[in-house]
Design an enzyme around this catalytic site. Structure first.
Site, PDB file in Angstrom:
ATOM      1  N   ASP A  44       0.846  -1.192   0.000  1.00  0.00           N
ATOM      2  CA  ASP A  44       0.000   0.000   0.000  1.00  0.00           C
ATOM      3  C   ASP A  44       0.887   1.250   0.000  1.00  0.00           C
ATOM      4  OD1 ASP A  44      -1.759   2.061   0.819  1.00  0.00           O
ATOM      5  OD2 ASP A  44      -2.979   0.651   1.972  1.00  0.00           O
ATOM      6  N   GLY A 104      -7.498  -1.781   3.568  1.00  0.00           N
ATOM      7  CA  GLY A 104      -8.573  -2.517   2.919  1.00  0.00           C
ATOM      8  C   GLY A 104      -8.616  -2.367   1.405  1.00  0.00           C
ATOM      9  N   VAL A 105      -8.345  -1.159   0.917  1.00  0.00           N
ATOM     10  CA  VAL A 105      -8.406  -0.938  -0.528  1.00  0.00           C
ATOM     11  C   VAL A 105      -7.349  -1.770  -1.247  1.00  0.00           C
ATOM     12  CG1 VAL A 105      -7.973   0.778  -2.336  1.00  0.00           C
ATOM     13  CG2 VAL A 105      -9.473   1.344  -0.406  1.00  0.00           C
ATOM     14  N   THR A 112      -4.157  -1.691   8.499  1.00  0.00           N
ATOM     15  CA  THR A 112      -5.043  -0.721   9.159  1.00  0.00           C
ATOM     16  C   THR A 112      -6.031  -1.506  10.019  1.00  0.00           C
ATOM     17  OG1 THR A 112      -6.723  -0.766   7.421  1.00  0.00           O
ATOM     18  CG2 THR A 112      -4.936   0.849   7.177  1.00  0.00           C
ATOM     19  N   LYS A 132     -14.198 -11.687   0.381  1.00  0.00           N
ATOM     20  CA  LYS A 132     -14.560 -10.831  -0.751  1.00  0.00           C
ATOM     21  C   LYS A 132     -13.368 -10.080  -1.337  1.00  0.00           C
ATOM     22  CE  LYS A 132     -19.136  -9.726   1.095  1.00  0.00           C
ATOM     23  NZ  LYS A 132     -20.021  -8.609   1.440  1.00  0.00           N
ATOM     24  N   LEU A 156      -0.478  -0.672  13.713  1.00  0.00           N
ATOM     25  CA  LEU A 156      -1.396   0.400  14.106  1.00  0.00           C
ATOM     26  C   LEU A 156      -0.661   1.580  14.743  1.00  0.00           C
ATOM     27  CD1 LEU A 156      -4.294  -1.744  15.648  1.00  0.00           C
ATOM     28  CD2 LEU A 156      -4.081  -0.870  13.311  1.00  0.00           C
ATOM     29  N   THR A 198       1.525   3.581  13.874  1.00  0.00           N
ATOM     30  CA  THR A 198       1.706   4.799  13.074  1.00  0.00           C
ATOM     31  C   THR A 198       0.413   5.263  12.399  1.00  0.00           C
ATOM     32  OG1 THR A 198       2.333   3.388  11.220  1.00  0.00           O
ATOM     33  CG2 THR A 198       4.134   4.332  12.517  1.00  0.00           C
ATOM     34  N   HIS A 225     -24.679  -0.801   6.263  1.00  0.00           N
ATOM     35  CA  HIS A 225     -24.262  -0.895   4.863  1.00  0.00           C
ATOM     36  C   HIS A 225     -25.431  -0.767   3.886  1.00  0.00           C
ATOM     37  CE1 HIS A 225     -20.678  -2.450   6.873  1.00  0.00           C
ATOM     38  NE2 HIS A 225     -20.013  -2.317   5.747  1.00  0.00           N
TER      39      HIS A 225
END
Lengths: 402, 402
Positions: free
Chosen positions: B52, B116-117, B141, B153, B181, B183, B261
């Protein structure tokens, strides 16, 4: 993983079931489809039907009016049917159509009517849209009926590699209907026979005999010579299903149905405007048969018979791509990655029998390529040039070697 | 389908197993990963690691040197980590990287290190490349640890819709490590708490109490206050796994984890540069709690507590997107399609308890939107403007209504 840290394990089982229905009239196929849609969909919004641009308008109109008669309203949308358009852009266009029509996630199955490419494109879109929506396949070419339509795969070509992108997402139902074959150009018919020929060579000597005896009539009659024709389609379809069912997600990478799919894909992609899939498969089958014969594992008689039946079916016996050893080896190399570092090359040890090889050497491919051309020339009576119905020359004149 | 035509049925069972390992030091995570890679890969070519772009360089360097020390050579490649770049173009870039490095189909698992992305992008690429290659997730994260990293998923946004494209393709292993976590910007920490808050509201009153008592300390200490922190992560992660395991492919579309959601995704996509996913989820949880209270199914006390705990955790209590009833209803409408024509709206019937609603009316959303803003304002002491560490204002001043 082996360690002492706390873990959370997730174990789940997915059961995948799907069905292929075999009909011989478009009216029957439409009625099977209409009944299935009506039973699953109480609200009965309009069904979204993707149609191969290559499908003759007469079939489209017949199918549409039969569905309407069966109480199913339809929106017809075109999708491409040629290998050059089996690309992500077209897949995403289908996704966007699904989104525009607001199809529901489970109870609005889309339908795709067409050849293997259109089935692959719509299948991949259906597996991606909302992480998977159901779809129903109505294959209209012989290749799609006996191959794509049986499998659980979806695909798009990418970066010049065949099926580099794809998923496992079988249609909930596939409806085969041999009436669609009546308008199929001869070359497309032979294209489908390429995959049947592969299955016969590696798995089914009875099917091989059927092709030998009735194959030409099958091609000429476009599968309408009911006795032999239906038997050929049935046997091919069931043989394919038999191989796929216990290995649907390809946990086992030794697959006899990979016969004809090792060197061919690279040649097919290089000559994408020139070679059809089933043609590339048949050519790969012939090259592989020569390799096996050179290894002393396939008799001279069987080898000659394989070439002879291919010739009789109108399959190409040679193509310049099979002269290009570097290209053939790049195909082998990519397939070795695909088979997780093993060649897992299926070869014939007789008509209908397979074994696997992991020690193929480049010089064997060179030798086989040269001999393949020689045998092809002898088989074709010295002239490998053949014109197809649609005027594309796919089998080239072979220069004599001394 | 019910008819008399011959059929071929294919029935297959797929067993999917994966594991989440919980560590607290990067050295531990790297050693678990190195051991796993070494045991699976005799040849030990270099591992392909996607990182990332948002991950601080210190973690990347530490992780890399630990892997090298553990005997694993690596190629590091960057992937985006922000929601605006969770698009197909980036997925395909990852596919092309996989192809360029020639990773094998089964025994060259890629690794993805990030939020997550990045996990979603690499996961989708891994599911598409050669119809699926294995990958290992190392979420960095909080949101990725307790949500994306547990699920099966993969996803990309498309056409302005969240996760419109995706697959089910879980990582073979996920290695959670709370040291990452340390940072994390405060806002990202709170973002992850949004998903934990959701789970607590709808499923786990003990987790809710934990958040109430230790949530602030958990956020401030970046999950390093070992006692309470590890308990919150563990409980969130296991609760999520418990909900997913029996319904991994979402055969059942009544899912309590869909709490938060329904309206939120539409708002999140409209304000994509403005709102983080966990923030949108928390806001949707609050709106939904008001809807349930308006229906007389959630007590005034529970409702007040829900808002109070959200405020204490630093979650947004309102956002202008939740003033836009049309936008909220478009979210509901799209989720109704996603839930196959049913609203299946999960609502709270008390802290940690859920029920489902299928008869929500537009005026209820209008009413709830107005009340949500009022309660938010009271809870926040009249001033809903709050600045986040990274200077983005996500909770806006609410104009008084008379």
């Amino acid at each position: 993983m082996d360690h002492d840290f706390p873990t959370v394990a997730i174990n789940a089982t997915q059961i995948v079931s799907y069905e292929i229905t075999v009909t011989s009239r478009i009216a029957e196929a439409a009625s099977v489809l209409a009944d299935g849609l009506a039973s699953g969909n109480e609200g009965m919004e309009k069904a979204l039907v993707f149609v191969d641009t290559g499908l003759p308008q007469q079939h489209v109109e017949k199918f549409r009016s039969l569905l309407v008669k069966g109480g199913v309203g339809c929106n017809f949308v075109e999708v491409p049917g040629d290998e050059e358009n089996k690309v992500l852009k077209e897949v995403i266009a289908v996704v966007e159509t699904m989104n525009r029509y607001g199809i529901k996630r489970r109870s609005s199955p889309c339908i795709v009517l067409g050849g293997g490419v259109s089935l692959d494109i719509v299948g991949l879109a259906a597996s991606l849209y909302r992480r998977g929506v159901p779809f129903i396949r109505v294959p209209t070419t012989l290749l799609a009926m006996v191959d794509v339509g049986v499998a659980a795969k979806t695909a798009a070509n990418h970066l010049g590699f065949r099926n580099r992108i794809g998923t496992f997402h079988p249609a909930s139902n596939t409806i085969v209907c041999s009436e669609f074959l009546t308008t199929l150009p001869r070359r497309q018919m032979v294209n489908g026979v390429g995959e049947i020929f592969k299955l016969a060579c590696i798995k089914d000597s009875v099917l091989f005999s059927l092709l030998e005896e009735a194959g030409e009539r099958f091609v000429e009659s476009r599968g309408q010579d009911v006795a032999g024709a239906q038997q050929i389609i049935d046997r091919a379809l069931r043989g394919m299903a038999q191989e796929l069912e216990p290995n649907l997600w390809e946990a086992n990478l030794k697959r006899v149905v990979d016969y004809g799919h090792t060197f061919g894909p690279a040649v097919e992609m290089r000559y994408i405007a020139d070679l059809l899939h089933g043609e590339a498969v048949a050519l790969d089958c012939l090259l592989s048969a020569v390799i096996s014969n050179n290894r002393g594992r396939l008799s001279d008689g069987d080898l000659a018979q394989v070439f002879m039946v291919a010739a009789r079916l109108g399959l190409p016996l040679f193509h310049k791509g099979f002269d290009d050893v570097e290209l053939l080896l790049s195909g082998l190399q990519d397939m070795t990655i695909h088979r997780d570092g093993n060649q897992n090359l299926p070869l014939m040890s007789g008509i209908g029998n397979a074994y696997f090889v992991n020690d193929l050497e480049p010089r064997e491919v060179t030798q086989a390529s040269i001999r393949m051309k020689e045998i092809a020339e002898v088989t074709a009576g010295g002239n490998l040039t053949r014109k197809h119905n649609d005027n594309e020359i796919i089998v080239e004149k072979v220069a004599r070697r001394d």
